[in-house]
Write a protein that holds these residues in place. Structure first.
Motif, PDB file in Angstrom:
ATOM      1  N   ASP A   1       0.878  -1.171   0.000  1.00 52.95           N
ATOM      2  CA  ASP A   1       0.000   0.000   0.000  1.00 52.95           C
ATOM      3  C   ASP A   1       0.914   1.219   0.000  1.00 52.95           C
TER       4      ASP A   1
ATOM      5  N   SER B   1       2.069   3.140   2.000  1.00 56.71           N
ATOM      6  CA  SER B   1       3.016   3.358   3.094  1.00 56.71           C
ATOM      7  C   SER B   1       4.194   2.390   3.079  1.00 56.71           C
TER       8      SER B   1
ATOM      9  N   ARG C   1      13.383   4.295   1.545  1.00 54.41           N
ATOM     10  CA  ARG C   1      13.422   4.287   3.013  1.00 54.41           C
ATOM     11  C   ARG C   1      14.041   3.015   3.613  1.00 54.41           C
TER      12      ARG C   1
ATOM     13  N   LEU D   1      13.467   2.122   7.349  1.00 52.52           N
ATOM     14  CA  LEU D   1      12.226   1.530   7.867  1.00 52.52           C
ATOM     15  C   LEU D   1      12.114   0.031   7.574  1.00 52.52           C
TER      16      LEU D   1
ATOM     17  N   ILE E   1      13.265 -16.434  11.829  1.00 53.60           N
ATOM     18  CA  ILE E   1      14.287 -17.403  12.250  1.00 53.60           C
ATOM     19  C   ILE E   1      14.521 -18.416  11.117  1.00 53.60           C
TER      20      ILE E   1
ATOM     21  N   ALA F   1      14.245 -31.687   6.961  1.00 61.19           N
ATOM     22  CA  ALA F   1      13.304 -31.960   8.061  1.00 61.19           C
ATOM     23  C   ALA F   1      13.153 -30.733   8.949  1.00 61.19           C
TER      24      ALA F   1
ATOM     25  N   PHE G   1      10.579 -27.949   8.295  1.00 57.74           N
ATOM     26  CA  PHE G   1       9.176 -28.122   8.691  1.00 57.74           C
ATOM     27  C   PHE G   1       8.896 -27.556  10.081  1.00 57.74           C
ATOM     28  N   VAL G   2       9.964 -27.274  10.823  1.00 61.20           N
ATOM     29  CA  VAL G   2       9.776 -26.616  12.123  1.00 61.20           C
ATOM     30  C   VAL G   2       9.184 -25.221  11.882  1.00 61.20           C
ATOM     31  N   PHE G   3       9.568 -24.610  10.757  1.00 57.77           N
ATOM     32  CA  PHE G   3       9.174 -23.228  10.492  1.00 57.77           C
ATOM     33  C   PHE G   3       8.033 -23.115   9.475  1.00 57.77           C
TER      34      PHE G   3
ATOM     35  N   LEU H   1      18.304 -30.849  18.861  1.00 57.52           N
ATOM     36  CA  LEU H   1      17.068 -30.091  18.626  1.00 57.52           C
ATOM     37  C   LEU H   1      15.862 -30.573  19.438  1.00 57.52           C
TER      38      LEU H   1
ATOM     39  N   TRP I   1      12.336 -33.797  16.159  1.00 58.62           N
ATOM     40  CA  TRP I   1      12.397 -32.363  16.456  1.00 58.62           C
ATOM     41  C   TRP I   1      11.426 -31.547  15.617  1.00 58.62           C
ATOM     42  N   THR I   2      10.879 -32.154  14.555  1.00 55.79           N
ATOM     43  CA  THR I   2       9.913 -31.395  13.754  1.00 55.79           C
ATOM     44  C   THR I   2       8.596 -31.240  14.510  1.00 55.79           C
TER      45      THR I   2
ATOM     46  N   HIS J   1      10.577 -28.831  19.361  1.00 52.60           N
ATOM     47  CA  HIS J   1      12.009 -28.538  19.268  1.00 52.60           C
ATOM     48  C   HIS J   1      12.436 -27.557  20.355  1.00 52.60           C
TER      49      HIS J   1
ATOM     50  N   PRO K   1      14.771 -22.162  19.031  1.00 55.28           N
ATOM     51  CA  PRO K   1      15.626 -22.102  17.836  1.00 55.28           C
ATOM     52  C   PRO K   1      16.580 -20.904  17.834  1.00 55.28           C
TER      53      PRO K   1
ATOM     54  N   LYS L   1      -5.302   1.603   5.373  1.00 55.27           N
ATOM     55  CA  LYS L   1      -5.017   2.802   4.588  1.00 55.27           C
ATOM     56  C   LYS L   1      -6.168   3.058   3.615  1.00 55.27           C
TER      57      LYS L   1
ATOM     58  N   LYS M   1       4.893  10.847   6.932  1.00 56.81           N
ATOM     59  CA  LYS M   1       5.010   9.427   6.565  1.00 56.81           C
ATOM     60  C   LYS M   1       5.897   8.723   7.576  1.00 56.81           C
ATOM     61  N   GLY M   2       5.686   7.428   7.731  1.00 61.77           N
ATOM     62  CA  GLY M   2       6.521   6.662   8.658  1.00 61.77           C
ATOM     63  C   GLY M   2       5.690   6.016   9.757  1.00 61.77           C
ATOM     64  N   GLN M   3       6.349   5.772  10.911  1.00 57.90           N
ATOM     65  CA  GLN M   3       5.675   5.076  12.008  1.00 57.90           C
ATOM     66  C   GLN M   3       5.042   6.077  12.972  1.00 57.90           C
TER      67      GLN M   3
ATOM     68  N   TYR N   1       1.773   2.211  10.413  1.00 56.47           N
ATOM     69  CA  TYR N   1       2.716   2.664   9.377  1.00 56.47           C
ATOM     70  C   TYR N   1       1.951   3.469   8.338  1.00 56.47           C
ATOM     71  N   PHE N   2       2.504   4.596   7.972  1.00 56.39           N
ATOM     72  CA  PHE N   2       1.830   5.446   6.992  1.00 56.39           C
ATOM     73  C   PHE N   2       2.818   5.841   5.907  1.00 56.39           C
TER      74      PHE N   2
END
Lengths: 523, 447
Positions: free
Chosen positions: A239, A241, A440, A443, A458, A507, A510-512, B28, B164-165, B168, B171, B367, B419-421, B446-447
């Motif tokens: 958008d 912003s 920017r 930001l 992560i 493998a 798949f944690v994430f 893990l 660990w999947t 875990h 991380p 927005k 503009k901005g935060q 945020y703009f």
């Protein structure tokens, strides 16, 4: 059926065991195992889909037989004919029937594809907010098998090779299961014989295939899926912003995502096919090391590019009208323009169709046209570049220029990804305008942190490590080093470590991120 | 000779891969998961007569010590995070085999009844349960749990090889190092779990909880309806619940289903959908011969829901769990004395009308044509009229200026100065209140 599932592991294990057992103990008919496996694989995605692929295979197979039939009749009649004119008339007569059959086959098959894939969007253009749907879910890999079978129809029309007489064998060519999810678009003359001939088990081939499958899965799961978690929220936040720096990060991630998802899936498909001793056509050749956009398209989705070249570009460029125009241009505006302008028009047409192949939405069409226009303009302006290089004493053969060309092409390709990724002309405008006028970078981090879940950030760490590995492998391959053979020749412990680390990375992804399908599976 | 060398080479590759996977698992897979502690403690117990089962809602709503204090029983809370009804059934079965159970308290979690999660060999609950079980018992559990074979088509069908999947360690480099260290230096499970889950304390008898209280003036609060879609109850999960009640009936065990209390804002967020699910589950439990109590609809004379009872948008903390368990004790006593308990519960509409305040407020921004549309949303009783005001924080002085003063209109169009935060705050109060605000929420736009 997902590649990464116990069901698929069981499926392919049974198929491989049956395939080589039949080869060993019966000595013939291995291809029947492949056909059964392919039909079973496709049926798992919905038995109704078998109707679509069956219709396509049958109509194209019949058209191939019809071409051969008309060709035989034509030959016979020409033998009996007296004068040259009479022979020519007979040839034209039968060519007309062949053309009729070809047109009918194309209408039926592109008609099915078009209806399922485009009708909804087109109705939306004509009647906004109609919410009409065809009610048919896109059958798995329909674009791929349609293009693959159409190439057979055109090749047999041109008598490039003899048509297949056995429908079951032809059905196997159309439905060979590793290619069904997202290609590659194989050619009959390159694939069919491999499918039908006997194969005995090769440990070396199987090891290579396993490595290729792991490498593909690494790209798909440990890179593409992890990056998507960041790309989606960024695109959802486009958008006025949004800082341009965030858009650029989204686009760069998308560039990696596209490559990792598509080429990863292709690597897996090629690997699964190799387990049966069948080599399908490669679809990627380090595309981000291309030195021009044209070069990029010869390295990216190679089989689609080749299909477009053989069945759209050349047939269009060799139309009598275009040839006449080319000659006229050469005579009046110079040889360069006479050669490149018609080729440029053909390129724009090709890439318009490539865009359309991706979808009827306007951003895909714009993306296609962008590629076509850039390639056409680049060809047209070649003399200008040459003169500029000469004037500035630039060594175009040097390493520095090579690296410059790679970076330049990468930027050009990424501009194209804006069109591919961002839907809606309004959003596209915002993305381009903020990239240029509201970058920017200060930001960027805060905005990404607010858009993207912490877990996904992560996950980017894992994706980054794998990206470095992929980059190194790509550099080695680009320098003609056979990485796969080097790995396979390594001591068993080293190989085990490489496989082990790849499996752990896959493998851990798949944690994430959840599995997610392949991007091109719905094409 | 060549073949045996090839086989040896293959064997070395396979063993090396297995070593890599085992090493990754060691690093893990977390040491001191809640399931690990609970199952470990469960195996050391003797003569359990009252068992609590269910998901994290049950794990954090029932304090076994409070039950035992009231009744002189020996209770155990075998509830674990995300425990599915099928897993509750298997846990109950295990408890019946080793103990003489008299009562089972099952904590209802609407989330687990809205969709069926396939059980598969990688589930943490099953893996911890199997640790001391005979090997072949696993097949019996799986036969019950797997039921439909769809799981074989999903990635989890392979990922159970990589534990660990499913669960875990933290991380991060320090998180993984801590995990390895605790595995190696003899840290107890309880200490490890408390280190993994900051603020979580294990009390014993399967019960652990947090002391923290949910922030009612949070920047972007989550409510129950955000997490759980409005879906009808899942048939397979209900069938598993029927099996649990049936197992209790067969073994002459009292079965009591309890809907643990949640903060008022979460109840308000669910509105009529809550009614549909709760009524359907009540009818289902009673039809199968169990007893069903919904603490979210309890009248104050039985259980008065207080703000300090909750650790987050759905779970009780120590205080809430104690109050819930004590109220449950009173209910059981009344039930045993043959007294009617029906008049101790509201209907949903009565309950919502009984809330005379604002539980939380939050806002979203969108927005629109070069400005920001701020949309406030208050979660309050059904008869409560709310007014809102919007404020902007000065980044340099940290002072707030009023953008729009109190009005019942929850929407405000705002054009930021640059503009901005920008840090925006919305305050809400009950109409007629003379307090500066009852609740507020603030976060960056945020703009």
């Amino acid at each position: 059926m997902q590649f990464y599932s116990l069901a698929f592991v069981i499926f392919i294990t049974v198929a491989i065991a049956a395939y080589y057992a039949i080869g060993r103990f019966v000595g013939k008919g291995q291809w029947i195992v492949l056909l059964c496996a392919s039909i079973a694989f496709y049926a798992f995605s919905g038995w109704q889909n078998l109707i679509f692929i069956g219709t396509t295979a049958l109509t194209i197979w019949l058209s191939g037989l019809a071409f051969a039939h008309f060709e035989a009749l034509s030959k016979e009649a020409r033998k009996a004919a007296g004068s040259r004119e009479e022979k020519k008339a007979i040839k034209e007569h039968y060519r007309f029937y062949k053309r009729l059959v070809l047109v009918a086959a194309l209408i039926i098959n592109f008609g099915i594809l078009g209806y399922i894939k485009y009708a909804e969007v087109l109705v939306g253009y004509i009647v906004p907010n109609s919410h009409w749907t065809s009610g048919i879910l896109l059958p798995l890999g329909i674009s791929f098998y349609t293009f693959q079978t159409v190439s057979y129809a055109i090749d047999t029309y041109n008598a490039k090779y003899d048509p297949e007489r056995n429908f079951a064998k032809y059905l196997l060519f159309a439905s060979w299961f590793p290619q069904l999810i997202q290609g590659p678009i194989n050619r009959f003359d390159l694939l069919a014989q491999q499918l039908f001939e006997p194969h005995s088990f090769s440990a070396h081939e199987a090891r290579g295939a396993f490595l290729q499958i792991c490498y593909g899965a690494l790209k798909k799961f440990a890179v593409a899926n992890l990056l998507l978690l960041t790309i989606d929220p960024i695109i959802a936040h486009i958008d006025p912003s949004i800082p341009g720096s965030v858009v650029v990060i989204g686009i760069l991630f998308y560039a990696i995502y596209q490559y990792a998802d598509f080429s990863g899936g292709i690597d897996m498909a090629l690997g699964f096919s190799r387990l049966f001793g069948i080599h399908m056509s490669p679809n990627f050749r380090q595309p981000y090391f291309s030195i021009s956009l044209g070069d990029f398209w010869r390295r990216w989705h190679i089989t689609l590019g080749a299909w477009m070249r053989d069945y759209v570009f050349y047939p269009f460029a060799l139309l009598p009208g275009i040839k006449r125009w080319s000659k006229w241009l050469s005579a009046h505006c110079g040889r360069h323009l006479g050669r490149t302008l018609p080729a440029g028009i053909a390129n724009i047409l090709v890439f318009f169709l490539v865009g359309l192949w991706h979808g009827a939405e306007s951003h895909f069409i714009l993306w296609g046209l962008y590629n076509g226009i850039v390639i056409a303009a680049s060809d047209l302006l070649t003399p200008l570049w040459d003169r500029m290089n000469k004037a500035l004493h630039i060594d175009v053969g040097g390493k520095g220029h090579h690296v410059f060309a790679i970076i330049r092409t990468f930027i050009v390709v990424n501009i194209g990804w804006y069109f591919d990724l961002i839907e809606g002309v309004g959003n596209l405008n915002i993305a381009f305008s903020n990239t240029l006028f509201n970058f920017r970078p200060d930001l960027a981090l805060a905005a990404i942190k607010s858009y993207v879940p912490h877990n996904a950030i992560i996950g980017l760490a894992l994706a980054s490590i794998v990206c470095i590995v992929i980059f190194v492998v790509s550099v080695l391959k680009e320098n003609d080093r056979d990485v796969s053979e080097r790995v396979l020749a390594a001591p068993a412990v080293v190989r085990g470590l490489i496989y082990g680390m790849m499996i752990v990375a896959i493998a851990t992804s798949f944690v994430f991120a959840p599995a997610g399908g392949f991007m091109y599976a719905n094409f | 000779m060549r073949t045996s060398r090839k086989m040896l080479s293959l064997l070395i590759v396979i063993v090396t891969i297995a070593v890599c996977v085992a090493a990754a698992s060691f690093v893990l897979k977390p040491y001191g998961s809640k399931s690990q502690i609970i199952w470990n403690d469960f195996r050391q117990q003797e003569n359990i007569d009252t068992l609590c089962i269910g998901s994290s809602l049950a794990a954090r709503s029932f304090d076994p010590a409070a039950i035992d204090e009231e009744f002189g029983t020996h209770s155990f809370n075998l509830s674990t995070p995300n425990q599915q009804p099928a897993e509750s059934y298997l846990g109950l079965k295990e408890a019946i085999e080793h103990h003489e159970l008299k009562s089972v308290v099952y904590g209802i979690d609407f989330g687990t009844f809205q969709h069926h999660s396939n059980l598969y060999p990688g589930r943490v609950f099953l893996n911890e349960k199997w640790k001391d079980d005979p090997f072949f018992e696993r097949f019996g559990d799986l036969e019950y749990a797997l039921g439909d074979s769809n799981w074989m088509f999903k990635e989890k069908s392979i990922n159970w090889l990589f534990p660990w999947t499913e669960q875990h360690a933290r991380p991060s480099f320090s998180g993984l190092m801590d995990n390895v260290r605790m595995k190696l230096d003899g840290t107890s499970l309880e200490t490890a779990a408390e280190a993994n889950e900051k603020g979580w304390d294990y009390v014993g008898q399967g019960y652990g909880n947090y002391s923290q209280v949910v922030d009612y003036n949070k920047s972007k609060p989550t409510v129950f309806a955000d997490r759980y879609e409005s879906r009808p109850l899942d048939k397979r999960s209900l069938a598993d619940l029927a099996d649990i009640i049936e197992l209790c009936n067969e073994n002459d065990i009292d079965f009591i289903a309890i809907v643990p209390p949640m903060p008022e804002f979460s109840l308000i967020s669910l509105q009529n959908h809550y009614n549909e699910n709760s009524s359907a589950l009540k009818a289902f439990v009673e039809e199968h011969g169990g007893t069903y109590y919904d603490f979210n609809l309890a009248k104050p004379e039985l259980f008065k829901s207080e703000e300090g009872f909750y650790a987050d948008f759905q779970h009780c903390n120590f205080t809430g769990a104690k109050a819930t368990t004590e109220a449950l004790g009173r209910l059981i006593k009344m039930q045993e004395a043959g007294e009617s308990t029906d008049n101790l519960f509201y209907s949903l509409s009565e309950r919502l009308a009984d809330i005379d305040h604002i539980s939380i407020v939050r806002f979203k921004d969108k927005k629109e044509n070069g400005s920001l549309e701020l949309m406030a949303e208050a979660f309050a009783g059904s008869n409560v009229e709310v007014e809102y005001r919007f404020l902007l924080k000065d980044g340099k002085t940290d002072e707030y200026s009023i953008l729009r003063d109190y009005s019942t209109d929850p929407i405000f169009e705002f054009t930021p100065p640059s503009k901005g935060q920008h840090m925006v705050k919305v305050e809400a109060r009950v109409v007629g209140s003379d307090s500066a605000y009852d609740r507020y929420a603030e976060h960056t736009v945020y703009f």
